[in-house]
Scaffold this motif. Sequence first.
Motif, PDB file in Angstrom:
ATOM      1  N   UNK A  64       2.727 -10.750  -0.846  1.00  0.00           N
ATOM      2  CA  UNK A  64       1.945 -10.706  -2.077  1.00  0.00           C
ATOM      3  C   UNK A  64       0.465 -10.946  -1.798  1.00  0.00           C
ATOM      4  N   UNK A  65       0.152 -11.934  -0.964  1.00  0.00           N
ATOM      5  CA  UNK A  65      -1.243 -12.201  -0.598  1.00  0.00           C
ATOM      6  C   UNK A  65      -1.852 -10.974   0.073  1.00  0.00           C
ATOM      7  N   UNK A  66      -1.108 -10.371   0.978  1.00  0.00           N
ATOM      8  CA  UNK A  66      -1.587  -9.165   1.675  1.00  0.00           C
ATOM      9  C   UNK A  66      -1.846  -8.023   0.679  1.00  0.00           C
ATOM     10  N   UNK A  67      -0.902  -7.804  -0.239  1.00  0.00           N
ATOM     11  CA  UNK A  67      -1.054  -6.730  -1.227  1.00  0.00           C
ATOM     12  C   UNK A  67      -2.243  -6.974  -2.154  1.00  0.00           C
ATOM     13  N   UNK A  68      -2.418  -8.212  -2.592  1.00  0.00           N
ATOM     14  CA  UNK A  68      -3.548  -8.531  -3.464  1.00  0.00           C
ATOM     15  C   UNK A  68      -4.873  -8.385  -2.722  1.00  0.00           C
ATOM     16  N   UNK A  69      -4.900  -8.730  -1.450  1.00  0.00           N
ATOM     17  CA  UNK A  69      -6.116  -8.546  -0.647  1.00  0.00           C
ATOM     18  C   UNK A  69      -6.464  -7.060  -0.548  1.00  0.00           C
ATOM     19  N   UNK A  70      -5.445  -6.225  -0.394  1.00  0.00           N
ATOM     20  CA  UNK A  70      -5.677  -4.777  -0.356  1.00  0.00           C
ATOM     21  C   UNK A  70      -6.259  -4.303  -1.686  1.00  0.00           C
TER      22      UNK A  70
END
Length: 82
Positions: A64-70
């Motif tokens: 989720x953190x990775x997706x939100x950063x994207x």
Amino acid sequence: MQHAVQAAIARFPDRGHAIAELARTDEGFQSLCEDFAAAQAALVHWERSSSPVREARCAEYRELVRDLAVEIQAELDRHSQE
């Protein structure tokens, strides 16, 4: 909101000014930063947990953190082209 913006700036320090400016003027981007900060906080919580579901939750929140950063990066890129 300031904490959320700081979390985004910590992830993208070279784009700090753009993050602060966009968060100041775009409620949707503010919300995205808040979601990012909340996901990071949840990840830290699960990393410190001794729960039997710790690893599964950590994996979920890392994604989720990775997706939100994207998403944050895409929004910054989109607004830099305007």
